[in-house]
Design an enzyme around this catalytic site. Structure first.
Site, PDB file in Angstrom:
ATOM      1  N   ASP A 291       0.862  -1.171   0.000  1.00  0.00           N
ATOM      2  CA  ASP A 291       0.000   0.000   0.000  1.00  0.00           C
ATOM      3  C   ASP A 291       0.906   1.231   0.000  1.00  0.00           C
ATOM      4  O   ASP A 291       2.123   1.146   0.153  1.00  0.00           O
ATOM      5  CB  ASP A 291      -0.954  -0.039   1.209  1.00  0.00           C
ATOM      6  CG  ASP A 291      -2.181   0.825   0.986  1.00  0.00           C
ATOM      7  OD1 ASP A 291      -3.196   0.619   1.667  1.00  0.00           O
ATOM      8  OD2 ASP A 291      -2.125   1.726   0.110  1.00  0.00           O
TER       9      ASP A 291
HETATM   10  C1  GLC Z   1      -4.374   4.243  -0.215  1.00  0.00           C
HETATM   11  C2  GLC Z   1      -5.294   3.112   0.214  1.00  0.00           C
HETATM   12  C3  GLC Z   1      -5.436   2.033  -0.826  1.00  0.00           C
HETATM   13  C4  GLC Z   1      -5.332   2.620  -2.212  1.00  0.00           C
HETATM   14  C5  GLC Z   1      -3.911   3.137  -2.373  1.00  0.00           C
HETATM   15  C6  GLC Z   1      -3.722   3.813  -3.736  1.00  0.00           C
HETATM   16  O1  GLC Z   1      -3.613   4.676   0.871  1.00  0.00           O
HETATM   17  O2  GLC Z   1      -5.013   2.491   1.448  1.00  0.00           O
HETATM   18  O3  GLC Z   1      -6.702   1.400  -0.619  1.00  0.00           O
HETATM   19  O4  GLC Z   1      -5.597   1.633  -3.194  1.00  0.00           O
HETATM   20  O5  GLC Z   1      -3.534   4.037  -1.330  1.00  0.00           O
HETATM   21  O6  GLC Z   1      -4.492   4.957  -3.823  1.00  0.00           O
END
Ligand code: GLC
Length: 713
Positions: A291
């Site tokens: 993430d």
């Molecule tokens: C965010 C979220 C995740 C998302 C990613 C890209 O922090 O936790 O769900 O897909 O970053 O935006």
């Protein structure tokens, strides 16, 4: 025997072993995948260490500049994360892709990722709302439409479905999952993966899916986003992991590692879960992306001493691509084994080849103008929004508003609110959203007069209240889950007009609606319904659509009762599992929802009341529409294992069916339940079917139903 002949024998034995290993490795690999793996090895064999690190790096791009183009030329970008505020069109994507293909040494295509969560341009209801349809086919279709639209803009990969089971309504991201029940999250996860990826993910209108956030993110301490999680192995295997297994079995090609610390080891550096379980035990063939900054955050967790340590720990644990920070660029060959790097790059190349990016790296630029925000996509959004709405109260049949000469006042902070697309609205645009007032005005039956203020002529009040889009979703947990602000008091004040009050709630999570239950004549959950919200509400309020939505999360009667969920285990003193002078009984239970008609359940039959451990119990009942309107009933199947080698939940959902019944019609609903579906996990978390007595219900919700029992002998 001479030394020579011993060496020869040894060599032959080694060749036979390697051949057997290779056959074992590829025994269940399709012919097409065999070709892909050959291509993977060919490309991998020609890459430098820096180019491998480049493939393992995902860059967030908000605007195009020369630096981005040069990074692409230098082979430093394996993936681009498109943010909703960004530049993306198919032509821009093609321009960047062309640089990757023609100007970088290896010519490896970039995979473009984006959060296509509940739609791209045509926005559907938030996922928690979609789950209240109990309609996996519909949710699959929504994902397919989202894929068609996003791919027309150049997106190859979505960071969805999110399948973090959550039992804590304070947690803002409960809005993104499919509710508190594991079985439902498994069902909707598989449907979403199949919707996004289709039968061939290489088709131009499909997206690579991503199961997130692996794993247990919804168990955040206190419902506070990003907080650590303490999850027993039993809960991990019984509650949080199964939706991911369902997604892997449905063919999902990527998984996103979560932010949270799991029992002391952050998810993004958790080798036991990322490698032993996901990649080895389940045989997941795709790749793991971290993430956003989750690798760097190992420092905050106190799990890495510096960013190189963080990168090494994450990649060694099983992360294959790092999102956003570029932390991987610091790695040198002697910091990390070539095997770890090569396995990661193999997986990345495998997914890019499965997606067909090497053969068709560019997007057809003519698609967007004809395949985005079309009338049929809007129609699907309207249908899904109506089916996701949950009627909680309808005193004296206040609803539907039929064709009577009525003046309807549509008031409240959400009456003309256009931001009802949830937290992840992607490229959705407020200007395309139909508000409640517009919807009710545009679709009013001929004798109904719709106004936006209460006057002496008002016959019925539609009070539109709820949670702003940024009071739920990521980093937006709430400690008190009543309606925000003074909305509850405002509704109470409306009673002075002495007119029926229809309260419509635009919520992103379960709420405590105790005052609304008392002060409203009708109470309808609209969630954040998306682009067609106002039209869908009109369909429900005017009775064009008979509501069929049912809750997939328990609605507590008090914030202090959280966590409240239907499938808890019993205590040794069930009578006293209370607070002083109050029970943690949900105000509205899991599986609950009203219709404009009524249904009766009768004639429960169980064949047979005794089965062996390989048997199937067949259970049926008759459902009658006892009202004077056609409607759809979501019939639910629950069981309870009365005695197990571990304590079992007091109820477990094991099936559901949507039944459309005309007024007065009776249909028999049947469920075949194999004993294998009743297996418990032994101390090694392997499924075993245990003998014993089970209760079984065919039910309208989780607190009532026709009850029977059967034995596994
Ligand atoms: C965010 C979220 C995740 C998302 C990613 C890209 O922090 O936790 O769900 O897909 O970053 O935006």
């Amino acid at each position: 025997m001479s030394l020579k002949s011993i060496e020869l024998l040894a060599l032959m034995a080694l060749i036979m072993l390697l051949t057997a290993w290779a056959e074992q490795k590829t025994k269940n690999v399709s012919e097409s995948d065999k070709l892909i793996y050959q291509k993977v090895e060919d490309v991998l064999s020609r890459m430098t260490f820096e180019e491998k690190i480049g493939q393992m790096s995902q860059k967030v791009v908000n605007k195009i500049d020369e630096k981005i183009k040069q990074d692409i030329r230098d082979g430093k970008i394996g993936s681009i994360l498109v943010t909703e505020k960004s530049f993306l069109t198919a032509s821009v994507k093609n321009e960047l892709q062309k640089i990757a293909i023609e100007e970088s040494r290896m010519g490896i295509p970039i995979i473009f990722g984006h959060d296509v969560i509940n739609g791209f341009k045509t926005i559907f209801p938030i996922s928690l709302a979609q789950s209240c349809t109990w309609d996996t086919a519909l949710v699959k279709e929504c994902a397919a439409i989202a894929a068609k639209e996003a791919s027309a803009f150049g997106i190859d990969w979505t960071f969805a479905p999110m399948v973090d089971v959550s039992r804590d309504a304070r947690w803002g991201r409960i809005a993104e999952c499919f509710g508190e029940d594991t079985y439902l999250n498994e069902s909707f996860c598989a449907a979403s993966v199949k919707g996004f990826q289709g039968n061939n993910v290489a088709d131009e209108d499909r997206l690579v899916s991503c199961l997130k956030h692996f794993v247990g993110y919804g168990n955040a301490l206190g419902g506070r986003d990003y907080q650590y999680t303490d999850i027993s192995d039993r809960s991990m295997y019984e509650v949080y992991l199964p939706p991911y297994k369902a997604g892997v079995d449905a063919g999902a090609l990527t998984v996103m590692s979560a932010f949270n610390d799991i029992n002391g080891v952050p998810a993004t550096a958790n080798k036991k879960l990322l490698t032993s379980v996901l990649k080895e035990k389940w045989g997941f063939p795709g790749f793991v992306v971290s993430d956003w900054d989750a690798v760097e955050q190992l420092l905050n967790h106190g799990y890495a001493a510096d960013s190189i340590d963080a990168a090494v720990k994450s990649f060694n644990a099983g992360v294959d691509m790092e999102m956003k920070s570029g932390i991987a660029y610091q790695l040198k060959p002697d910091y990390i084994s070539a095997k770890v790097i090569n396995d990661a790059v193999r997986r990345l190349l495998y997914v890019k080849l499965k997606k067909g990016l090497f053969n068709k790296p560019y997007t057809d630029e003519s698609r967007a103008s004809r395949e985005v925000l079309t009338a049929e996509h809007r129609q699907m959004a309207r249908k899904t929004a109506a089916e996701s709405m949950v009627l909680l109260e309808n005193k004296n049949q206040t609803l539907p508003i039929k064709n009577r000469s009525l003046t309807v006042a549509v008031v409240g902070s959400f009456a003309k609110e256009q931001n009802i697309m949830g937290w992840w609205k992607s490229f959705g645009d407020e200007k395309d959203v139909i508000t409640t007032f517009q919807g009710l005005k545009n679709n009013a039956p001929s004798k109904v007069n719709v106004v936006d203020k209460i006057t002496t002529l008002t016959d019925i009040i539609i009070a539109c209240v709820g949670e702003e889009f940024d009071t739920f979703g990521e980093a937006h947990s709430r400690s008190d889950i009543n309606l925000p602000g003074n909305q509850s008091d405002w509704i109470k004040q409306l009673k002075k007009y002495g007119k029926p009050i229809v309260t419509v709630v635009f919520n992103g999570r379960p709420l405590v609606l105790t005052p609304e239950k008392e002060n409203s004549d009708a109470l309808l959950l609209a969630w954040h319904p998306g682009t067609e919200g106002g039209n869908a509400l009109a369909d429900v309020i005017y009775g064009v659509k008979n509501p069929s939505g049912k809750l997939t999360t328990s609605f507590p009667s008090h914030s202090g009762h959280i966590p409240v969920f239907y499938n808890a285990r019993n205590s040794g003193r069930p009578q006293s599992n209370t607070y002083i002078k109050e029970l943690p009984t949900p105000l509205y239970p899991f599986g609950y929802g009203l219709s404009y008609t009524s249904f009766s359940y009768s004639d429960l039959k169980i064949i047979s009341s005794q089965i062996d451990i390989n048997g199937i119990v067949k259970v049926s009942a008759k459902i009658t529409n006892t009202g004077n309107l056609a409607g759809t009933e979501v019939v639910q199947l629950y069981v309870r294992d009365l005695v197990g080698s571990t304590t079992r939940p007091i109820k477990e959902l094991k099936g559901f069916k949507r039944l459309y019944l005309k007024a007065g019609e009776t249909q028999e609903v049947k469920f075949d339940l194999p004993a294998s579906e009743l297996a418990v996990l032994n101390q090694d978390f392997e499924p075993i079917v245990e003998k014993g007595t089970f209760k079984i219900w065919i039910a309208a919700n989780s607190i009532e139903g026709l009850e029977g029992s059967f034995e596994i002998k």
